[in-house]
Enzyme design. Sequence first.
Site, PDB file in Angstrom:
ATOM      1  N   ASP A 172       0.849  -1.296  -0.008  1.00  0.00           N
ATOM      2  CA  ASP A 172       0.139  -0.093   0.146  1.00  0.00           C
ATOM      3  C   ASP A 172       0.984   1.338  -0.018  1.00  0.00           C
ATOM      4  O   ASP A 172       1.861   1.382   0.913  1.00  0.00           O
ATOM      5  CB  ASP A 172      -0.779   0.037   1.166  1.00  0.00           C
ATOM      6  CG  ASP A 172      -2.186  -0.666   0.989  1.00  0.00           C
ATOM      7  OD1 ASP A 172      -2.782  -0.480  -0.186  1.00  0.00           O
ATOM      8  OD2 ASP A 172      -2.862  -0.848   1.945  1.00  0.00           O
ATOM      9  N   GLU A 224     -13.714  -2.629  -1.566  1.00  0.00           N
ATOM     10  CA  GLU A 224     -14.039  -2.872   0.019  1.00  0.00           C
ATOM     11  C   GLU A 224     -15.157  -2.291   0.129  1.00  0.00           C
ATOM     12  O   GLU A 224     -15.993  -1.180  -0.056  1.00  0.00           O
ATOM     13  CB  GLU A 224     -12.912  -1.704   0.788  1.00  0.00           C
ATOM     14  CG  GLU A 224     -13.047  -2.029   2.071  1.00  0.00           C
ATOM     15  CD  GLU A 224     -11.893  -1.760   2.965  1.00  0.00           C
ATOM     16  OE1 GLU A 224     -10.842  -1.312   2.329  1.00  0.00           O
ATOM     17  OE2 GLU A 224     -11.886  -1.664   4.066  1.00  0.00           O
ATOM     18  N   LYS A 258      -0.263  -0.728  -4.477  1.00  0.00           N
ATOM     19  CA  LYS A 258      -1.569  -0.486  -4.446  1.00  0.00           C
ATOM     20  C   LYS A 258      -1.884   1.087  -3.887  1.00  0.00           C
ATOM     21  O   LYS A 258      -1.196   1.482  -2.997  1.00  0.00           O
ATOM     22  CB  LYS A 258      -2.485  -1.399  -3.328  1.00  0.00           C
ATOM     23  CG  LYS A 258      -3.902  -1.061  -3.356  1.00  0.00           C
ATOM     24  CD  LYS A 258      -4.542  -2.302  -2.742  1.00  0.00           C
ATOM     25  CE  LYS A 258      -4.815  -2.285  -1.374  1.00  0.00           C
ATOM     26  NZ  LYS A 258      -5.255  -0.972  -0.720  1.00  0.00           N
TER      27      LYS A 258
HETATM   28  O1  KIV Z   1      -4.624  -2.011   4.442  1.00  0.00           O
HETATM   29  C1  KIV Z   1      -5.240  -3.025   4.058  1.00  0.00           C
HETATM   30  O2  KIV Z   1      -5.325  -4.032   4.838  1.00  0.00           O
HETATM   31  C2  KIV Z   1      -6.284  -3.095   2.902  1.00  0.00           C
HETATM   32  C3  KIV Z   1      -7.164  -4.010   2.865  1.00  0.00           C
HETATM   33  C4  KIV Z   1      -8.110  -4.018   3.786  1.00  0.00           C
HETATM   34  C5  KIV Z   1      -7.688  -4.413   1.499  1.00  0.00           C
HETATM   35  O3  KIV Z   1      -6.290  -1.942   2.291  1.00  0.00           O
END
Ligand code: KIV
Length: 262
Positions: free
Chosen positions: A81, A180, A111
């Site tokens: 992320d 989500e 992501k």
């Molecule tokens: O940060 C995270 O764990 C997520 C998931 C909930 C998809 O983005």
Amino acid sequence: MTTHVLQEMKHKGEKIAMLTAYDYSYARLLDSAMIDVILVGDSASNVMAGHTSTLPITLNEMIYHASSVVRAVSRALVVVDMPFGTYQGNWKEALHSAIRIMKESGADAVKLEGGREVLESVDRILSAGIPVMGHLGLTPQSIHKFGTYVVRATDENEARKLVEDAHLLEKAGCFGIVLEKIPSKLAAQVSGGIKIPIIGIGAGSQVDGQVLVLHDMLGITQEFSPRFLRRYHNLGEEIIGSVQAYIADVKSRDFPNEKEQY
Ligand code: KIV
């Protein structure tokens, strides 16, 4: 595991299993269990650091978690992320942040949250050869705008925007999208109308794969129990029980015994 394999799995109707991990030890267990994708989620901000939202976690902290995970993994695809404030509104900063994640952690992809608002950043990151996964619906980095964690895209306007954004992300070249907490019918519509894999969390069964936060599905976090969460274990209680047994053994002088010393 590659983004190409994920694409083939969608094509063959084989479901994709994704979980979060933030450290070496858990990532090693997940990889041994043959998980398809490990997400180094910014949920680390909540479950690892104890913040009440995903906003405070920094790029350096995400790189630390991601590189710990990458060292453990030999099979799964590792997606990281991009944290809040490292890609919104400025494609140069977005590109710089994505390059740092890839270079310093050795991960396979990044992501980021949002649709049309972040399209230029998505475009530039992809141009640098970095695979990008999108994230639509309940996007926790926007929690202060939403004001609540309730189900998203229940009204027509938001649902239409979400479908358009999913198509924009696919057209830009994203290799997958996380949806989500949205109605399952809408998620099924997105998944059916798009060629790239759609991974759901609280988005029903008619998508191409599922993702959960590891600490939630193992029962390490105990206070969070939305409807979409299936708990596979009660590790929290087991850990407390083991620690209490250890404390009792130390206090009673039972530990260490004759065989446990030199
Ligand atoms: O940060 C995270 O764990 C997520 C998931 C909930 C998809 O983005």
